[in-house]
Design a protein around this motif. Structure first.
Motif, mmCIF file in Angstrom:
data_model
loop_
_atom_site.group_PDB
_atom_site.id
_atom_site.type_symbol
_atom_site.label_atom_id
_atom_site.label_comp_id
_atom_site.label_asym_id
_atom_site.label_seq_id
_atom_site.Cartn_x
_atom_site.Cartn_y
_atom_site.Cartn_z
ATOM 1 N N UNK A 144 0.808 -1.221 0.000
ATOM 2 C CA UNK A 144 0.000 0.000 0.000
ATOM 3 C C UNK A 144 0.838 1.267 0.000
ATOM 4 N N UNK A 145 2.149 1.150 0.286
ATOM 5 C CA UNK A 145 3.021 2.322 0.141
ATOM 6 C C UNK A 145 3.042 2.812 -1.296
ATOM 7 N N UNK A 146 2.835 1.914 -2.251
ATOM 8 C CA UNK A 146 2.814 2.300 -3.659
ATOM 9 C C UNK A 146 1.612 3.186 -3.982
ATOM 10 N N UNK A 147 0.566 3.081 -3.165
ATOM 11 C CA UNK A 147 -0.603 3.946 -3.341
ATOM 12 C C UNK A 147 -0.519 5.186 -2.467
ATOM 13 N N UNK A 148 0.025 5.033 -1.256
ATOM 14 C CA UNK A 148 -0.006 6.126 -0.282
ATOM 15 C C UNK A 148 1.194 7.072 -0.382
#
Length: 244
Positions: A149-153
């Motif tokens: 989810x770091x790739x989104x956030x």
């Protein structure tokens, strides 16, 4: 033709990005339908997450055959969750993005390294490399200190970490190509390739183009034995998985 991309997690921003990206590479006569299951994990970073995702994947396969006129399917998670079960549920082509990426990478270079997310997924990725028969071509699996989810956030920070590992793979592993080990990285493929100077393979794009070729060649999933239809009594009416 209609190709359905199934993002096995429920993070809609990833699904929307896959739709936009696939639309840029698909032929004019190919319609892309990118979806997420109605329920499941928000990200897949473990075997447990994969298991939770599989029912939603199978439901989308059944729906695609039953209602949507789908000609081929792409499972857009690098763990290829439920791939073999999905192939039992349809006679259409079903491609996992890890399997597609490994094949494509092996055709553009003599060897490749995989750059993926958290260290926890290392064994999962090693298992895929071995299962698909690419142990000799895969030089190394490189993980990064981040969550999916770091790739989104926080995408800028996350992709900087990916690029750093790609550069190490080029210099230390002598990798001739890079396989991106997460569908959340897909939209950054071209930028990463520009930064590192060697071919970068995204499995979602690879799978879409391979699906187009398979449909053109009228190739579907063999039903002669291994991927034959599930026993009808195993269909779950609660999830409406109707077997042909």
């Amino acid at each position: 033709m209609r190709i359905k991309i199934i993002n096995p997690n429920t993070t809609q921003s990833f699904t929307d990005a896959l739709q936009r990206l696939a639309d840029t590479v698909a032929r004019p006569d190919t319609e892309i339908l990118a979806v997420s299951p109605a329920s499941g994990p928000s990200a897949i970073e473990s075997f447990y997450d994969e298991a939770l995702a599989v029912p939603g994947v199978l439901e989308e396969i059944a729906k695609g055959d039953r209602e949507q006129g789908i000609d081929a399917y792409v499972l857009a998670c690098f763990g290829d969750p439920g791939l073999y079960a999905a192939r039992e549920l349809t006679d259409k082509p079903v491609l996992g993005i890890a399997e597609a990426a490994f094949h494509m990478a092996a055709m553009v270079g003599a060897c490749f390294s995989v750059v993926t997310t958290a260290p926890r997924v290392r064994f999962m990725t090693e298992h895929l490399v071995s299962r698909y028969g690419f142990s000799e071509q895969c030089k190394k699996i490189r993980t990064t200190p981040m969550k999916v989810l770091d790739l989104a956030n926080s995408p800028d920070e996350a992709i900087a970490k990916v690029i750093a590992e790609c550069l190490l793979a080029r210099e230390e592993d002598k990798a001739e190509a890079i396989v991106l080990g997460c569908a959340g990285m897909s939209q950054y493929r071209a930028y990463i390739e520009q930064e590192i100077g060697i071919p970068v393979i995204d499995g979602t794009l690879a799978a879409v183009k391979l699906c187009e070729a398979m449909v053109d060649m009228k190739l579907g999933t063999s039903k002669v034995m291994t991927f034959n239809w599930p026993r009808p009594e195993l269909a779950n009416p609660g999830r409406n998985l109707k077997i042909a």
